[in-house]
Design a protein around this motif. Structure first.
Motif, PDB file in Angstrom:
ATOM      1  N   ALA A 142       0.806  -1.188   0.102  1.00  0.00           N
ATOM      2  CA  ALA A 142      -0.049  -0.069   0.037  1.00  0.00           C
ATOM      3  C   ALA A 142       0.767   1.341   0.140  1.00  0.00           C
ATOM      4  CB  ALA A 142      -0.807  -0.021   1.245  1.00  0.00           C
ATOM      5  N   GLY A 143       2.006   1.287   0.818  1.00  0.00           N
ATOM      6  CA  GLY A 143       3.079   2.322   0.817  1.00  0.00           C
ATOM      7  C   GLY A 143       3.798   2.561  -0.633  1.00  0.00           C
ATOM      8  N   ASN A 144       3.842   1.512  -1.312  1.00  0.00           N
ATOM      9  CA  ASN A 144       4.909   1.583  -2.590  1.00  0.00           C
ATOM     10  C   ASN A 144       4.122   2.179  -3.717  1.00  0.00           C
ATOM     11  OD1 ASN A 144       6.180  -0.338  -4.736  1.00  0.00           O
ATOM     12  ND2 ASN A 144       7.505   0.910  -3.741  1.00  0.00           N
ATOM     13  N   GLN A 145       3.892   3.198  -4.039  1.00  0.00           N
ATOM     14  CA  GLN A 145       3.082   3.743  -4.992  1.00  0.00           C
ATOM     15  C   GLN A 145       3.339   3.301  -6.253  1.00  0.00           C
ATOM     16  OE1 GLN A 145       2.593   8.033  -4.833  1.00  0.00           O
ATOM     17  NE2 GLN A 145       2.693   8.032  -2.528  1.00  0.00           N
ATOM     18  N   PRO A 146       4.725   3.188  -6.824  1.00  0.00           N
ATOM     19  CA  PRO A 146       4.978   2.676  -8.344  1.00  0.00           C
ATOM     20  C   PRO A 146       4.659   1.361  -8.424  1.00  0.00           C
ATOM     21  CG  PRO A 146       6.997   3.119  -7.159  1.00  0.00           C
ATOM     22  CD  PRO A 146       5.999   3.563  -6.108  1.00  0.00           C
ATOM     23  N   ILE A 147       4.891   0.477  -7.580  1.00  0.00           N
ATOM     24  CA  ILE A 147       4.725  -0.956  -7.907  1.00  0.00           C
ATOM     25  C   ILE A 147       3.760  -1.653  -6.821  1.00  0.00           C
ATOM     26  CG2 ILE A 147       6.139  -3.217  -7.789  1.00  0.00           C
ATOM     27  CD1 ILE A 147       6.906  -0.941  -9.760  1.00  0.00           C
ATOM     28  N   GLY A 148       3.862  -1.712  -5.664  1.00  0.00           N
ATOM     29  CA  GLY A 148       3.133  -2.526  -4.923  1.00  0.00           C
ATOM     30  C   GLY A 148       1.616  -2.145  -4.972  1.00  0.00           C
ATOM     31  N   ALA A 149       1.453  -0.948  -4.962  1.00  0.00           N
ATOM     32  CA  ALA A 149      -0.163  -0.328  -4.932  1.00  0.00           C
ATOM     33  C   ALA A 149      -0.797  -0.840  -6.025  1.00  0.00           C
ATOM     34  CB  ALA A 149       0.008   1.013  -4.711  1.00  0.00           C
ATOM     35  N   LEU A 150       0.076  -0.988  -7.191  1.00  0.00           N
ATOM     36  CA  LEU A 150      -0.381  -1.283  -8.335  1.00  0.00           C
ATOM     37  C   LEU A 150      -0.404  -2.918  -8.904  1.00  0.00           C
ATOM     38  CD1 LEU A 150       0.622   1.609 -10.377  1.00  0.00           C
ATOM     39  CD2 LEU A 150      -1.570   1.394  -9.781  1.00  0.00           C
ATOM     40  N   GLN A 151       0.191  -3.747  -7.880  1.00  0.00           N
ATOM     41  CA  GLN A 151       0.356  -5.131  -7.975  1.00  0.00           C
ATOM     42  C   GLN A 151       1.092  -5.682  -9.220  1.00  0.00           C
ATOM     43  OE1 GLN A 151      -3.564  -7.199  -7.639  1.00  0.00           O
ATOM     44  NE2 GLN A 151      -3.841  -6.580  -5.647  1.00  0.00           N
ATOM     45  N   ARG A 152       2.053  -4.741  -9.403  1.00  0.00           N
ATOM     46  CA  ARG A 152       2.974  -4.999 -10.706  1.00  0.00           C
ATOM     47  C   ARG A 152       4.239  -5.748 -10.413  1.00  0.00           C
ATOM     48  NH1 ARG A 152       4.958   0.935 -12.500  1.00  0.00           N
ATOM     49  NH2 ARG A 152       5.626  -0.075 -14.461  1.00  0.00           N
ATOM     50  N   GLU A 153       4.381  -6.360  -9.070  1.00  0.00           N
ATOM     51  CA  GLU A 153       5.398  -7.303  -8.816  1.00  0.00           C
ATOM     52  C   GLU A 153       4.982  -8.782  -8.614  1.00  0.00           C
ATOM     53  OE1 GLU A 153       3.644  -6.407  -4.519  1.00  0.00           O
ATOM     54  OE2 GLU A 153       3.418  -5.875  -6.579  1.00  0.00           O
ATOM     55  N   TYR A 154       5.969  -9.733  -9.111  1.00  0.00           N
ATOM     56  CA  TYR A 154       5.393 -11.012  -9.204  1.00  0.00           C
ATOM     57  C   TYR A 154       5.262 -11.546  -7.685  1.00  0.00           C
ATOM     58  CZ  TYR A 154       6.108 -10.856 -14.152  1.00  0.00           C
ATOM     59  OH  TYR A 154       6.164 -10.467 -15.610  1.00  0.00           O
ATOM     60  N   GLY A 155       6.297 -11.055  -6.739  1.00  0.00           N
ATOM     61  CA  GLY A 155       5.879 -11.802  -5.528  1.00  0.00           C
ATOM     62  C   GLY A 155       6.937 -10.625  -4.355  1.00  0.00           C
ATOM     63  N   HIS A 156       6.792 -11.062  -3.382  1.00  0.00           N
ATOM     64  CA  HIS A 156       7.316 -10.397  -2.163  1.00  0.00           C
ATOM     65  C   HIS A 156       8.873 -10.941  -1.720  1.00  0.00           C
ATOM     66  CE1 HIS A 156       3.103  -9.251  -2.073  1.00  0.00           C
ATOM     67  NE2 HIS A 156       3.755  -8.149  -1.911  1.00  0.00           N
ATOM     68  N   ASP A 157       9.508 -11.571  -2.774  1.00  0.00           N
ATOM     69  CA  ASP A 157      10.747 -11.918  -2.328  1.00  0.00           C
ATOM     70  C   ASP A 157      11.722 -12.143  -3.787  1.00  0.00           C
ATOM     71  OD1 ASP A 157      10.844 -15.107  -3.461  1.00  0.00           O
ATOM     72  OD2 ASP A 157       9.006 -14.517  -2.388  1.00  0.00           O
ATOM     73  N   PRO A 158      12.994 -12.076  -3.990  1.00  0.00           N
ATOM     74  CA  PRO A 158      13.651 -11.889  -5.170  1.00  0.00           C
ATOM     75  C   PRO A 158      13.645 -13.148  -5.967  1.00  0.00           C
ATOM     76  CG  PRO A 158      15.144 -11.898  -3.220  1.00  0.00           C
ATOM     77  CD  PRO A 158      13.800 -11.732  -2.682  1.00  0.00           C
ATOM     78  N   GLU A 159      13.287 -14.382  -5.258  1.00  0.00           N
ATOM     79  CA  GLU A 159      13.257 -15.606  -5.870  1.00  0.00           C
ATOM     80  C   GLU A 159      12.230 -15.640  -6.668  1.00  0.00           C
ATOM     81  OE1 GLU A 159      14.284 -15.458  -2.695  1.00  0.00           O
ATOM     82  OE2 GLU A 159      16.442 -15.386  -3.387  1.00  0.00           O
ATOM     83  N   THR A 160      11.035 -15.312  -6.184  1.00  0.00           N
ATOM     84  CA  THR A 160       9.713 -15.398  -6.778  1.00  0.00           C
ATOM     85  C   THR A 160       9.563 -14.500  -8.130  1.00  0.00           C
ATOM     86  OG1 THR A 160       8.438 -15.989  -4.906  1.00  0.00           O
ATOM     87  CG2 THR A 160       7.177 -15.245  -6.699  1.00  0.00           C
ATOM     88  N   ALA A 161      10.081 -13.315  -7.743  1.00  0.00           N
ATOM     89  CA  ALA A 161      10.086 -12.126  -8.645  1.00  0.00           C
ATOM     90  C   ALA A 161      11.028 -12.572  -9.949  1.00  0.00           C
ATOM     91  CB  ALA A 161      10.474 -10.986  -8.142  1.00  0.00           C
ATOM     92  N   GLY A 162      12.175 -13.001  -9.484  1.00  0.00           N
ATOM     93  CA  GLY A 162      13.064 -13.458 -10.693  1.00  0.00           C
ATOM     94  C   GLY A 162      12.644 -14.695 -11.413  1.00  0.00           C
ATOM     95  N   SER A 163      12.028 -15.633 -10.799  1.00  0.00           N
ATOM     96  CA  SER A 163      11.721 -17.040 -11.516  1.00  0.00           C
ATOM     97  C   SER A 163      10.670 -16.557 -12.306  1.00  0.00           C
ATOM     98  CB  SER A 163      11.411 -17.998 -10.319  1.00  0.00           C
ATOM     99  OG  SER A 163      10.079 -17.782  -9.736  1.00  0.00           O
TER     100      SER A 163
END
Length: 345
Positions: A142-163
């Motif tokens: 919620a506090g991360n306007q460019p990514i988190g608030a818009l659900q633009r990340e694949y996950g909340h850890d680098p392994e999930t995001a990277g894979s």
């Protein structure tokens, strides 16, 4: 065999935005006069594949000997999914957000991304400003306007995001779409959105941060483009925005992650984050820091940035060598994408 003159070669370093997602008189004039070699859809469109294909065909028709020495255009869009899906309508799937994509098995996501990539290919779009490799810490969306608030990340850890980012880019590449890992070294720990705010600062990320592993996975998977962020990282280089930082580009991305592809900026034309910097300096400073390709949403700053690069090149032999090296990387990428006149021979 076509020969690229210096102006044609240097303008391969620019992405020109298509206002209203159409090829208008201003864009045509800029391509003809200043030889801009790539374009991108800046707005959201629900016109569908056939209508977008009409625009992209018109763009590629400008890849003449006079305009670009016959070198084809990269035509790009922000086709991430969820809130950030530029192209929709008949022929385009409704792509789920990256956060939803992150719940899929990587093999499933790769197959889905191939389908979405084939839709882009059918529309004549050959480059996607995706995937997003930023990692937002758990509970901080919620506090991360460019990514988190818009659900633009694949996950909340680098392994999930990277894979999952790697799965997305592999699927797109198999459909013939070039991909872009963004926004290095990550916007997951900032608050403000660099698209709309200046002085966005990350006070946590370090040069060897574990959250960089998502980008490392994308590089190992062969991502051809990496976009650099418009934030400042105080524990890396407090004196520069990342996009102007030799430490971020030359040391972290090139040396540490061994990335040898094309480094592109985020929008340097109409973004608040760079409003205090004269347009004539922005592109040249980015190239000086180690970047290769400049994005501009609008025509006027693009032309000013090109003029700044041209003027600095005229008076500085060492900068000319920097520009030449960047142009060669862009042309190598275009060759891999089948956009050079001799690519099919």
């Amino acid at each position: 065999m076509n020969v690229l003159y210096e102006s044609q070669r240097n303008c391969q370093l620019f992405y020109l935005g298509l206002a209203g997602d159409r090829l208008g008189p201003a864009e045509i004039a800029a391509i003809r006069s200043d030889h801009f070699g790539s374009v991108w859809f800046v707005d959201k469109s629900s016109a569908g594949v056939s209508a977008i294909r009409g625009v992209t065909d018109a763009v590629q028709a400008l890849a003449t000997t006079r305009n670009t020495a016959g070198v084809g255009f990269y035509v790009a869009a922000n086709q991430e999914g969820g809130a950030i899906q530029s192209l929709a309508g008949p022929g385009f799937s409704t792509i789920p957000s990256a956060l939803q994509q992150g719940t899929l098995a990587p093999s499933t996501l790769q197959a889905d991304a191939k389908t979405w990539g084939k839709e882009l290919t059918a529309a004549g779009v050959n480059l996607d400003f995706a995937p997003v490799l930023d990692v937002v810490p758990p509970g901080m969306d919620a506090g991360n306007q460019p990514i988190g608030a818009l659900q633009r990340e694949y996950g909340h850890d680098p392994e999930t995001a990277g894979s999952h980012g790697a799965a997305f880019l592999r699927g797109m590449e198999r459909a013939g779409v070039t991909t872009t890992a963004k926004h290095f070294p990550g916007l997951g720990r900032v608050q403000g959105n660099t698209d709309f705010a200046a002085n966005v600062v990350d006070r946590v990320t370090t040069a060897h941060d574990p959250y960089l592993r998502s980008f490392a996975k994308a590089v190992m998977a062969g991502v051809p483009f990496v976009m650099v962020a418009l934030a400042t990282y105080t524990r890396i280089d407090a004196a520069h925005l990342a996009v102007f930082s030799p430490t971020v580009i030359g040391q972290m991305l090139r040396r540490d992650l061994h990335f040898d592809g094309v480094v592109i900026s985020d929008d340097l034309g109409a973004t608040t984050a760079v409003a205090s910097i004269p347009p004539s300096e922005r592109a040249a400073d980015f190239l000086e820091a180690g970047g290769d390709m400049v994005i501009s949403k609008t025509v006027e700053p693009a032309m000013a940035m090109y003029a700044g690069v041209r003027d600095r090149t005229d008076g500085d032999a060492s900068f000319r060598a920097v520009v030449d090296a960047a142009a060669l990387r862009v042309l190598a990428a275009k060759q891999a994408s089948g956009l050079l006149p001799c690519s099919a021979e």
